[in-house]
Design a protein around this motif. Sequence first.
Motif: not given
Length: 595
Positions: A183, A207, A210, A229, A243, A452, A489, A493
């Motif tokens: 990220e 990320q 999933k 983070r 989130q 991204h 965001s 993928r």
Amino acid sequence: MESKPVINEFSGIAAKGLRNRYIGSLSAADAGERVSVCGWVARVREHGEHLVFVDVRDYSGIVQVVAHSSVDLRSEYVVQVAGLVSERPEGTVNPDLATGEIELTDTEITVLSAAEPPPFAIQDRVEVDEAMRLKFRYLDLRRDKMQHHLRMRARINSAIRASMERQGFTEIETPLLWTPTPEGAREFVVPSRLHQGSTYVLPQSPQIAKQLLMVAGFDRYYQIARCLRDEDLRADRQFEFTQLDLEASFVTQRDIMDFISDAVIAASRAAGISATGEVGEISWKDAMDRFGTDKPDMRFGNELIDVSAVFSNTSVRALSAPCLKALVAPNPSSLTRSKLDDLVDRAKGLGAKGLLWLRAVAGSEGLQFESPVSKFFTADESKSLMDVTKVSEGDVVLIVGDAWEKACHVLGQIRLELGRSQGDPDEFRFVWVVDFPLFEGVDEQGRLISAHHPFTMPNEEDFSKLESDPLSVRSQSYDLVLNGWELGSGSIRIHRADIQSKVFASLGITEEEAGNRFGFLLDAFKYGAPPHGGFAFGIDRLAALLVGEDNIREVIAFPKTQSGADVMTGAPKEIDTRIWDLLGLSVKAPKKYLA
Ligand code: ASP
């Protein structure tokens, strides 16, 4: 006396144990009934010779208790009160209080716990220093406002869960002890005791996990996930944040946007906000062109106007730029000469070479511009500038000339700074920003920088430009913005190895490096990866905005300070050297000892 009702979650819930009623549930309809309630003493007032009025508070409300003055009660004592619900004598009804028509009389009060005087009064209207609030967070949280915010947040979470489940998503927890996530932020590491010299990494997001769940066939996954983070903190950022994270297979970008729109509208309704309207949509290019930012606050107009064509033959140097953006300033009458000078400095501070201002004034031949530069305009230029900006008398036009992105950015900031107060605080304008560029630029080594993360699928129409003109390639990624804040965001993928290798190559990630960093994901993709995509939005930020707060600390029970410290627990703390030994690590002397 505080009067704001918290959230009436207590209605319909049977009080148990030491009480049979929640305070907020008491009303004149209960007059004549003997009840027992529990709570904290909010205030004690003398009343006549032998009586005192005691305000007793639980999270649901506050009630006046009439007691004999012999009882020793002080603020924040914890009490159980048994008493008779009595209508207050005429003239003493308190309309500001939900229980203002009644009081408890003929009372028996038991002190369950005595309390030292609190370092600040447990009242919303008392201003308390932030450090003090965090040091005594359990007292700060006892206040109505914080009770309201955290309970509202729980409702928001619950509405999000319900929306996800209604839409066929399965909640799955993913590991906290994990491996690096791509990220782009600095990560927290956890040294391993059993594998000395190696570390786990706390997830910046779920990320990779999933995406693996999609390969595993879970179809629609979600999680209210804690992400970590190690970045400098500010009002909208904490080391750990929460989130709504989701991923779905065999879906389009539109589908994901619809799933999320449903969740945020449900969350807003749960917070008592119905005026959200439809979730809008704007392309990244349009957002930049019209609002100068990829997170437009669309509650007010004053959009940026392209005036490059007006001055295509200008002799004014400041106007000979690749792109000229203009803004008709909100509140022009407040823009005095010195304010305009400040704006010029502000534009320079933001990286522009300058900023031109022009005021539309009535002249002998109608409207004309007054400005240090307007004398260099041709009549045609003045006229067409008036036409495109549609100014009226008194308006101020601000112009920035620069490369397109810079001109948009600088004037977009100025639009926000001048106009933010015009946005209706009760309006909630969700908007999707779509068609982002796949790469946001090039680094010093000439490698493209992913806008991204490296698994984002390029827009299919732009596949052919991946090698020839990568900076013009759009991605299948989308942001959700609320009133100028980026909530989150997501993207479709890449699930095909050939496209992934091309994108890795453009990003300067060698096959070896890709293998080291995410080999397990690339391996998984070899075994049948469905097309998939997902999204994540910050619940801290959404909850803060929905309850009307700027700072996410107001919706987090135990946040860290700006310097990342927890002033209540003292974390981070030095630990016993034996623990370092156990981990096979040694620590250099902490900096403070070197000073
Ligand atoms: N993992 C991304 C993030 O945390 C969101 C997503 O692409 O699903 O920002």
